[in-house]
Design a protein around this motif. Structure first.
Motif, PDB file in Angstrom:
ATOM      1  N   VAL A  30     -47.966 -12.728 -19.196  1.00  0.00           N
ATOM      2  CA  VAL A  30     -46.912 -11.995 -18.607  1.00  0.00           C
ATOM      3  C   VAL A  30     -45.446 -12.541 -18.780  1.00  0.00           C
ATOM      4  O   VAL A  30     -45.681 -13.860 -18.825  1.00  0.00           O
ATOM      5  N   SER A  31     -44.777 -12.100 -19.270  1.00  0.00           N
ATOM      6  CA  SER A  31     -43.332 -12.487 -19.716  1.00  0.00           C
ATOM      7  C   SER A  31     -42.299 -11.719 -19.334  1.00  0.00           C
ATOM      8  O   SER A  31     -42.623 -10.303 -19.128  1.00  0.00           O
ATOM      9  N   ASP A  32     -41.094 -11.970 -19.519  1.00  0.00           N
ATOM     10  CA  ASP A  32     -39.942 -11.066 -18.913  1.00  0.00           C
ATOM     11  C   ASP A  32     -38.907 -11.193 -19.835  1.00  0.00           C
ATOM     12  O   ASP A  32     -38.852 -12.008 -20.900  1.00  0.00           O
ATOM     13  N   HIS A  33     -37.712 -10.549 -19.697  1.00  0.00           N
ATOM     14  CA  HIS A  33     -36.666 -10.594 -20.379  1.00  0.00           C
ATOM     15  C   HIS A  33     -35.384 -10.359 -19.373  1.00  0.00           C
ATOM     16  O   HIS A  33     -35.467  -9.206 -18.509  1.00  0.00           O
ATOM     17  N   LEU A  34     -34.583 -11.336 -19.221  1.00  0.00           N
ATOM     18  CA  LEU A  34     -33.594 -11.209 -18.088  1.00  0.00           C
ATOM     19  C   LEU A  34     -32.492 -10.054 -18.401  1.00  0.00           C
ATOM     20  O   LEU A  34     -31.889  -9.672 -17.249  1.00  0.00           O
ATOM     21  N   TYR A  35     -32.108  -9.696 -19.549  1.00  0.00           N
ATOM     22  CA  TYR A  35     -30.979  -8.799 -19.900  1.00  0.00           C
ATOM     23  C   TYR A  35     -31.352  -7.582 -19.140  1.00  0.00           C
ATOM     24  O   TYR A  35     -30.444  -7.039 -18.395  1.00  0.00           O
ATOM     25  N   GLU A  36     -32.583  -6.990 -19.197  1.00  0.00           N
ATOM     26  CA  GLU A  36     -32.479  -5.540 -18.643  1.00  0.00           C
ATOM     27  C   GLU A  36     -32.975  -5.690 -17.370  1.00  0.00           C
ATOM     28  O   GLU A  36     -32.057  -4.565 -16.715  1.00  0.00           O
ATOM     29  N   PRO A  37     -33.690  -6.103 -16.661  1.00  0.00           N
ATOM     30  CA  PRO A  37     -34.686  -6.731 -16.777  1.00  0.00           C
ATOM     31  C   PRO A  37     -35.801  -6.078 -17.217  1.00  0.00           C
ATOM     32  O   PRO A  37     -36.001  -5.006 -16.575  1.00  0.00           O
ATOM     33  N   TYR A  38     -36.918  -6.651 -17.945  1.00  0.00           N
ATOM     34  CA  TYR A  38     -38.168  -6.128 -18.148  1.00  0.00           C
ATOM     35  C   TYR A  38     -39.452  -6.866 -18.053  1.00  0.00           C
ATOM     36  O   TYR A  38     -39.156  -8.159 -18.107  1.00  0.00           O
TER      37      TYR A  38
END
Length: 157
Positions: A30-38
């Motif tokens: 499991v990973s994420d991306h802070l920008y959207e977030p997703y």
């Protein structure tokens, strides 16, 4: 390995700097991306991205404080509810989904459980935690879900 959350079928843990989810015999990173977030959930054969959702930090904070996360849709979920959303996204098995779409499918499950299959048996989705019934609009427009004049919802044939 640090176990962060566990229920009868699911384990969420961190090993080094990576996060993992085990559900029964299935294992995911499991990973994420802070920008959207997703949130990105990967197995050996697929990757599922849940758009407009939450970050791993938010998830870990909710676990640590026994708190909740407010989604962009206005719905708030405790930790078990958050994992219910994650598991629903995995079950849907789509490469890319929006959190509102996942929530809608969870609420469809609620209607199935409550046998809301006609206008007469329609349910008030606020009882299922829906604050913003507009999340159901795509399902109403596609004629999967019906809405009564007084704002109750049911599954269509």
């Amino acid at each position: 390995m640090t176990e962060l959350y566990k229920d009868k079928n699911l384990v969420f843990f961190k090993d080094d700097e990576e996060y993992y989810l085990i559900n029964g015999n299935d294992s995911y990173t499991v990973s994420d991306h802070l920008y959207e977030p997703y949130l990105c959930i990967k197995s050996e054969d697929r990757c599922i991205t849940i758009h407009n959702s939450f970050t791993l930090r938010q998830l870990c904070d909710a676990i640590d404080s026994n708190g909740s996360i407010m989604m962009i849709t206005g719905h708030k979920y405790d930790v078990s509810g958050i994992f219910k959303l994650i598991l629903k996204a995995i079950e849907l098995s789509r490469e890319s989904v929006d959190i509102g779409f996942v929530e809608g499918h969870c609420f469809i499950e609620y209607m199935k459980q409550h046998k809301a299959v006609s206008k007469e048996s329609a349910v008030n989705l606020s009882e299922a935690g829906i604050i913003n019934p507009n999340v159901m609009n795509p399902f109403v427009h596609s004629k999967i879900v019906g809405r009564t004049d007084d704002g109750l919802f049911y599954l269509r044939d």
